[in-house]
Scaffold this motif. Sequence first.
Motif, PDB file in Angstrom:
ATOM      1  N   GLY A  91       3.443 -13.090  -8.977  1.00  0.00           N
ATOM      2  CA  GLY A  91       4.012 -11.739  -9.078  1.00  0.00           C
ATOM      3  C   GLY A  91       4.890 -11.712 -10.322  1.00  0.00           C
ATOM      4  N   ASN A  92       4.362 -11.135 -11.405  1.00  0.00           N
ATOM      5  CA  ASN A  92       5.091 -11.168 -12.686  1.00  0.00           C
ATOM      6  C   ASN A  92       6.009  -9.949 -12.847  1.00  0.00           C
ATOM      7  N   LYS A  93       6.889 -10.027 -13.840  1.00  0.00           N
ATOM      8  CA  LYS A  93       7.848  -8.977 -14.234  1.00  0.00           C
ATOM      9  C   LYS A  93       8.985  -8.832 -13.226  1.00  0.00           C
ATOM     10  N   VAL A  94       9.371  -9.948 -12.617  1.00  0.00           N
ATOM     11  CA  VAL A  94      10.455  -9.912 -11.638  1.00  0.00           C
ATOM     12  C   VAL A  94      11.780  -9.509 -12.309  1.00  0.00           C
ATOM     13  N   ASP A  95      11.853  -9.677 -13.622  1.00  0.00           N
ATOM     14  CA  ASP A  95      13.060  -9.240 -14.355  1.00  0.00           C
ATOM     15  C   ASP A  95      13.316  -7.744 -14.189  1.00  0.00           C
ATOM     16  N   LEU A  96      12.239  -6.957 -14.059  1.00  0.00           N
ATOM     17  CA  LEU A  96      12.408  -5.498 -13.922  1.00  0.00           C
ATOM     18  C   LEU A  96      13.104  -5.150 -12.605  1.00  0.00           C
ATOM     19  N   ALA A  97      12.755  -5.876 -11.543  1.00  0.00           N
ATOM     20  CA  ALA A  97      13.376  -5.637 -10.228  1.00  0.00           C
ATOM     21  C   ALA A  97      14.815  -6.132 -10.201  1.00  0.00           C
TER      22      ALA A  97
ATOM     23  N   ASP B 288      -5.398  -7.873 -13.474  1.00  0.00           N
ATOM     24  CA  ASP B 288      -5.623  -6.617 -14.206  1.00  0.00           C
ATOM     25  C   ASP B 288      -4.983  -6.633 -15.603  1.00  0.00           C
ATOM     26  N   ALA B 289      -5.463  -5.751 -16.459  1.00  0.00           N
ATOM     27  CA  ALA B 289      -4.881  -5.580 -17.800  1.00  0.00           C
ATOM     28  C   ALA B 289      -3.413  -5.182 -17.652  1.00  0.00           C
ATOM     29  N   THR B 290      -2.610  -5.663 -18.536  1.00  0.00           N
ATOM     30  CA  THR B 290      -1.161  -5.385 -18.695  1.00  0.00           C
ATOM     31  C   THR B 290      -0.230  -6.032 -17.651  1.00  0.00           C
ATOM     32  N   VAL B 291      -0.768  -6.895 -16.795  1.00  0.00           N
ATOM     33  CA  VAL B 291       0.129  -7.555 -15.835  1.00  0.00           C
ATOM     34  C   VAL B 291       1.004  -8.631 -16.500  1.00  0.00           C
ATOM     35  N   GLY B 292       0.584  -9.067 -17.710  1.00  0.00           N
ATOM     36  CA  GLY B 292       1.400 -10.037 -18.448  1.00  0.00           C
ATOM     37  C   GLY B 292       0.762 -11.407 -18.636  1.00  0.00           C
ATOM     38  N   LYS B 293      -0.549 -11.501 -18.504  1.00  0.00           N
ATOM     39  CA  LYS B 293      -1.234 -12.799 -18.623  1.00  0.00           C
ATOM     40  C   LYS B 293      -0.981 -13.461 -19.972  1.00  0.00           C
ATOM     41  N   THR B 294      -1.153 -12.687 -21.048  1.00  0.00           N
ATOM     42  CA  THR B 294      -1.003 -13.254 -22.392  1.00  0.00           C
ATOM     43  C   THR B 294       0.456 -13.656 -22.654  1.00  0.00           C
ATOM     44  N   HIS B 295       1.386 -12.870 -22.108  1.00  0.00           N
ATOM     45  CA  HIS B 295       2.800 -13.222 -22.255  1.00  0.00           C
ATOM     46  C   HIS B 295       3.128 -14.499 -21.483  1.00  0.00           C
ATOM     47  N   ILE B 296       2.546 -14.653 -20.308  1.00  0.00           N
ATOM     48  CA  ILE B 296       2.779 -15.868 -19.504  1.00  0.00           C
ATOM     49  C   ILE B 296       2.253 -17.088 -20.252  1.00  0.00           C
TER      50      ILE B 296
ATOM     51  N   PRO C 112       0.672  -6.087 -31.112  1.00  0.00           N
ATOM     52  CA  PRO C 112       0.013  -5.881 -29.828  1.00  0.00           C
ATOM     53  C   PRO C 112      -0.846  -7.088 -29.465  1.00  0.00           C
ATOM     54  N   THR C 113      -0.911  -7.391 -28.179  1.00  0.00           N
ATOM     55  CA  THR C 113      -1.584  -8.607 -27.747  1.00  0.00           C
ATOM     56  C   THR C 113      -2.981  -8.358 -27.195  1.00  0.00           C
ATOM     57  N   ALA C 114      -3.260  -7.134 -26.793  1.00  0.00           N
ATOM     58  CA  ALA C 114      -4.495  -6.870 -26.052  1.00  0.00           C
ATOM     59  C   ALA C 114      -5.754  -7.262 -26.812  1.00  0.00           C
TER      60      ALA C 114
ATOM     61  N   GLN D 170     -11.002  -8.148 -21.876  1.00  0.00           N
ATOM     62  CA  GLN D 170     -12.244  -7.723 -21.214  1.00  0.00           C
ATOM     63  C   GLN D 170     -12.005  -7.280 -19.772  1.00  0.00           C
ATOM     64  N   GLU D 171     -10.872  -7.722 -19.177  1.00  0.00           N
ATOM     65  CA  GLU D 171     -10.608  -7.359 -17.781  1.00  0.00           C
ATOM     66  C   GLU D 171     -10.487  -5.841 -17.627  1.00  0.00           C
ATOM     67  N   ARG D 172     -10.121  -5.178 -18.721  1.00  0.00           N
ATOM     68  CA  ARG D 172     -10.020  -3.725 -18.705  1.00  0.00           C
ATOM     69  C   ARG D 172     -11.355  -3.079 -18.330  1.00  0.00           C
TER      70      ARG D 172
ATOM     71  N   ALA E  59       7.625 -14.466 -10.905  1.00  0.00           N
ATOM     72  CA  ALA E  59       8.010 -15.020 -12.200  1.00  0.00           C
ATOM     73  C   ALA E  59       8.279 -13.909 -13.202  1.00  0.00           C
ATOM     74  N   SER E  60       8.761 -14.319 -14.364  1.00  0.00           N
ATOM     75  CA  SER E  60       8.929 -13.369 -15.469  1.00  0.00           C
ATOM     76  C   SER E  60       8.615 -14.052 -16.787  1.00  0.00           C
ATOM     77  N   ALA E  61       7.618 -13.520 -17.490  1.00  0.00           N
ATOM     78  CA  ALA E  61       7.294 -14.065 -18.808  1.00  0.00           C
ATOM     79  C   ALA E  61       8.403 -13.719 -19.794  1.00  0.00           C
ATOM     80  N   VAL E  62       9.094 -12.599 -19.557  1.00  0.00           N
ATOM     81  CA  VAL E  62      10.144 -12.150 -20.477  1.00  0.00           C
ATOM     82  C   VAL E  62      11.369 -13.061 -20.413  1.00  0.00           C
ATOM     83  N   THR E  63      11.836 -13.391 -19.205  1.00  0.00           N
ATOM     84  CA  THR E  63      12.999 -14.285 -19.111  1.00  0.00           C
ATOM     85  C   THR E  63      12.562 -15.749 -19.073  1.00  0.00           C
TER      86      THR E  63
HETATM   87  P1  GDP Z   1      -2.166  -8.858 -20.191  1.00  0.00           P
HETATM   88  O1  GDP Z   1      -2.989  -7.653 -20.484  1.00  0.00           O
HETATM   89  O2  GDP Z   1      -2.231  -9.215 -18.729  1.00  0.00           O
HETATM   90  O3  GDP Z   1      -2.453 -10.013 -21.074  1.00  0.00           O
HETATM   91  O4  GDP Z   1      -0.632  -8.439 -20.418  1.00  0.00           O
HETATM   92  P2  GDP Z   1       0.288  -8.721 -21.705  1.00  0.00           P
HETATM   93  O5  GDP Z   1       0.747 -10.132 -21.723  1.00  0.00           O
HETATM   94  O6  GDP Z   1      -0.393  -8.203 -22.898  1.00  0.00           O
HETATM   95  O7  GDP Z   1       1.545  -7.812 -21.342  1.00  0.00           O
HETATM   96  C1  GDP Z   1       1.417  -6.436 -21.108  1.00  0.00           C
HETATM   97  C2  GDP Z   1       2.751  -5.743 -21.230  1.00  0.00           C
HETATM   98  O8  GDP Z   1       3.642  -6.185 -20.208  1.00  0.00           O
HETATM   99  C3  GDP Z   1       3.449  -5.991 -22.563  1.00  0.00           C
HETATM  100  O9  GDP Z   1       4.021  -4.783 -22.992  1.00  0.00           O
HETATM  101  C4  GDP Z   1       4.548  -6.976 -22.213  1.00  0.00           C
HETATM  102  O10 GDP Z   1       5.674  -6.808 -23.024  1.00  0.00           O
HETATM  103  C5  GDP Z   1       4.857  -6.655 -20.768  1.00  0.00           C
HETATM  104  N1  GDP Z   1       5.282  -7.837 -20.011  1.00  0.00           N
HETATM  105  C6  GDP Z   1       4.574  -8.997 -19.847  1.00  0.00           C
HETATM  106  N2  GDP Z   1       5.253  -9.856 -19.065  1.00  0.00           N
HETATM  107  C7  GDP Z   1       6.410  -9.232 -18.717  1.00  0.00           C
HETATM  108  C8  GDP Z   1       7.541  -9.612 -17.909  1.00  0.00           C
HETATM  109  O11 GDP Z   1       7.647 -10.690 -17.341  1.00  0.00           O
HETATM  110  N3  GDP Z   1       8.534  -8.674 -17.774  1.00  0.00           N
HETATM  111  C9  GDP Z   1       8.476  -7.459 -18.389  1.00  0.00           C
HETATM  112  N4  GDP Z   1       9.510  -6.632 -18.216  1.00  0.00           N
HETATM  113  N5  GDP Z   1       7.430  -7.076 -19.166  1.00  0.00           N
HETATM  114  C10 GDP Z   1       6.420  -7.959 -19.323  1.00  0.00           C
END
Ligand code: GDP
Length: 176
Positions: free
Chosen positions: A123-129, A18-26, A39-41, A70-72, A157-161
């Motif tokens: 399972g992304n954004k594990v840093d938040l947990a 789904d959108a915003t899960v962090g694909k582009t950040h990964i 913005p990355t979207a 486009q996944e949106r 995983a976590s794209a942030v850390t």
């Molecule tokens: P996409 O739509 O799946 O490509 O998602 P993006 O890569 O654009 O990320 C969407 C939002 O999630 C952005 O605001 C990122 O900063 C945030 N984000 C992505 N990966 C992580 C992560 O591992 N941890 C946290 N806390 N935020 C993340």
Amino acid sequence: MIGEEDYDHLYKLVLVGDATVGKTHILSRYIKGTLPKAPTATIGVEFATRTVSLDAGCTVKAQIWDTAGQERYRAITSAHYRRAVGALLVYDITKPATFKSCQRWMEELRSNAEPDIVIMLVGNKVDLAEKHAGDRQVDFDTAADFASQQGLLFEEASAVTGANIKLCFEKLLREI
Ligand code: GDP
Ligand code: MG
């Protein structure tokens, strides 16, 4: 150093979820070692490549396709999936709806990509947990059970850390 053109196999991988899960950040974390500039979207990179040396002196070039948002609209074209031999199927551990969607993404992969595609559930954004345990909304075990029932690899995983990002890609490439 491995030359960009010196490899044994070229594998197409796709990022889905789904959108915003962090694909582009990964993808950015794995390819550049840094996070994308917001913005990355709307940034429409078709794919990025990284050449990696796996065990036994085998070098593979991964061609990794991201979506341009486009996944949106559930409007990913079949060209995105065509000839993909591996996928990172990403959800956000703080958003159960993104985990529920994985079933649909799997069906989409299985009907459009190579029939024997190897899928890594991430399972992304594990840093938040790690910061606030209450932010976790998808249990590790629930996701691990789903992955084993469906024959998927699985990591959190976590794209942030950067935690486990390289591991996710390398486990997937090894399996392929
Ligand atoms: P996409 O739509 O799946 O490509 O998602 P993006 O890569 O654009 O990320 C969407 C939002 O999630 C952005 O605001 C990122 O900063 C945030 N984000 C992505 N990966 C992580 C992560 O591992 N941890 C946290 N806390 N935020 C993340
Ligand atoms: Mg994106």
